[in-house]
Each structure stands twice: as C-alpha cells, then as structure tokens.
Design a protein around this motif. Structure first.
Motif: not given
Length: 295
Positions: A131-159
């Motif tokens: 959500a920081g370096v990879e997004k700003v520097m273009g190291f991930c695609t917009q689709e990969e970024y959106k997938e991360f945003i959709y998944q991260v809070s669910n992952l943390e909730q499970m943990l």
C-alpha cells in the motif's frame, strides 16, 4: 491494597532544562540524552516483564513498524528489543520478493513469519509495503493493490480472532527532516548501508506517498487492528512514547505503574482516527479520492 498511582509524564513535571537540549527540530527542543536514557531504562525493564508474560501465557504478538523513509523504524525496533531474549523475539525485515514469490499469494511469505505461541515478532516494514512503496513506485499493478486492500483487513481480523495481538505503528517525519536524514546517510559511512535507491526517489515523491498513506489508513484502520501514528521528528521522544503506548495496552504481570510512566504523549502518539496533529504539521494529510472517484 491501595489504588495504583498513575505516573505523570516526567518531561511535563521536571524543569525544562533537565529534560530538553538546546537543539531543535521544527522549532521543538529535543530530549536530552541523559533524560531519555534514564526514562527508557525503566521501560526496558517493563519490556522484559512483558516478554516474560508473553512466554508464560503463550501469547502471539505482532508489532508492525511502518513509516516514511528515514522515519526511524529500524532504530525504534532496535531500542525496543535491545534487552529482550532473542529466543522469543524476532525481527522480520524481508527483502524484495523472489521471482517465485512474485507468483505466490502476496501474504504467504509474511504469514510464514508470524509468531508461534510465546513469541513476539517485529515487522520492519510489513505486508503494508504493497500500500506504500509498491503502489507509489509502480512495483504492483492496480489490480494487485485492490486485491491487497480487499484482503488485508479480513486477514488481520482472522489473526486477531485466532489469538494473535497486532499493533500497527506508523512513524512520520516532516519533509525537511526526512531530507536531512536521507542526505546524512549519503555522507556517513556508518549509515550508508541504510541508503537504498528508493530512499533518494522518495524525496521527490512526498505528495504521492502522502496520498498513498492516507488511503492506506482510511481503508485499513479498524477497531480490531487500528493504526497508531507516531511523530518521530525527535527519534528519542518517539521511542519513549511507542514503548509507553505498547506497554499501556497489555495487562502483563508485575506491571509497575507506581514508578514508571506508561502514559504516551498524545502529541507524539495517537490513533489515526483522532486526526494526528503531528501529521498535520508534517504536511497536512487530506482525504484523497481514489482512481474511480470514490473515497
């Protein structure tokens, strides 16, 4: 048994000449070394007690340290862990993913480094790299970024639901202080190892990082895994207050609130939802709209 007395922050009780040096950053006087070392020593003893409790009760602790380049993430982790038993405390600072890891589920390499029972794990940068370096520097695609945003809070909730305690700290500095620290790395042979090509580029991408971080906070700050913002223009003050904040949130055995201050300074450390004064002073964060026009 009498009521436990909460110790007020000594920097607010003692004469200023005993607490602050003549050096300033952004108009604020820095803590004196002697004051910092004396107060942090007390907190180091409490951190050892905390680790003993983690081991005894088989707790799983994740402490995420994120922040701007040059904000002092590594130094803060080093300070917090300097007297902890390395058998029950790990620092995870992953390199960029290998070609094989790039084909795997993004979170896999982070999940393999999560703590077992009785262990504390510090992430010096974490899955929020996406959500920081990879997004700003273009190291991930917009689709990969959106997938991360959709998944991260669910992952943390499970943990959290499965018994892992997560603490997310974001260290912030002013644009001027970031520039000073990164330029120092270029000339100081003992700090050159900290310098990466991304650090130099980040100096010219302040606004882009600001936007990315604000989106990260607004989309991943949750009741079960909130973001804690830290003004780290004064590294010593940041370390002192991160330790206080962490220890204040856990009811470990033999906690000493009679002689050790565990009240973090709200001008240095506070929840993202409380609209960080530190961030406003370090170049105001704004709510930016996403690429599709939504919040």
């Amino acid at each position: 048994m009498g009521k436990k007395q909460i110790v007020i922050r000594p920097e607010e009780q003692k004469p200023s000449h005993e607490v602050f040096s003549k050096k300033t950053i952004n108009g604020k006087h820095l803590l004196k070394d002697e004051f910092y070392e004396r107060e942090f020593r007390k907190l180091e003893i409490e951190l050892v007690k905390f680790q003993n409790w983690v081991k005894k009760t088989n707790q799983k602790i994740v402490i995420i340290m994120e922040g701007r380049d040059g904000a002092g993430k590594g130094g803060t982790i080093k300070a917090l862990t300097s007297h902890l038993n390395p058998r029950g405390c790990r620092i995870v600072a992953l390199n960029k993913p290998s070609e094989r890891e790039k084909t795997e589920w993004y979170f896999k390499r982070y999940i393999s480094n999560l703590p077992s029972g009785g262990e504390i794990v510090f992430f010096d940068r974490s899955w929020y790299n996406r959500a920081g370096v990879e997004k700003v520097m273009g190291f991930c695609t917009q689709e990969e970024y959106k997938e991360f945003i959709y998944q991260v809070s669910n992952l943390e909730q499970m943990l959290v639901a499965s018994g892992t305690m997560i603490f997310k700290y974001f260290l912030d500095v002013s644009q001027e202080e970031q520039k000073r620290r990164i330029n120092r790395r270029k000339s100081d042979p003992l700090r050159m190892w900290k310098l990466s090509p991304i650090d130099s580029k980040s100096l010219n991408l302040w606004n882009e990082y600001t936007e990315a971080f604000e989106k990260m906070f607004s989309r991943t700050h949750t009741p079960y895994s909130p973001w804690i913002i830290v003004d780290s223009n004064d590294k010593k003050r940041a370390r002192l207050n991160v330790a206080r904040d962490l220890l204040s949130k856990i009811d470990y055995e033999d906690k000493d609130q009679n002689s050790v201050c565990l009240l973090a300074d709200p001008n240095i450390v506070h929840l993202y939802s409380q609209q960080s004064n530190a961030i406003k002073k370090n170049k105001s964060f704004k709510i930016f709209k996403d690429e599709n026009g939504g919040e």
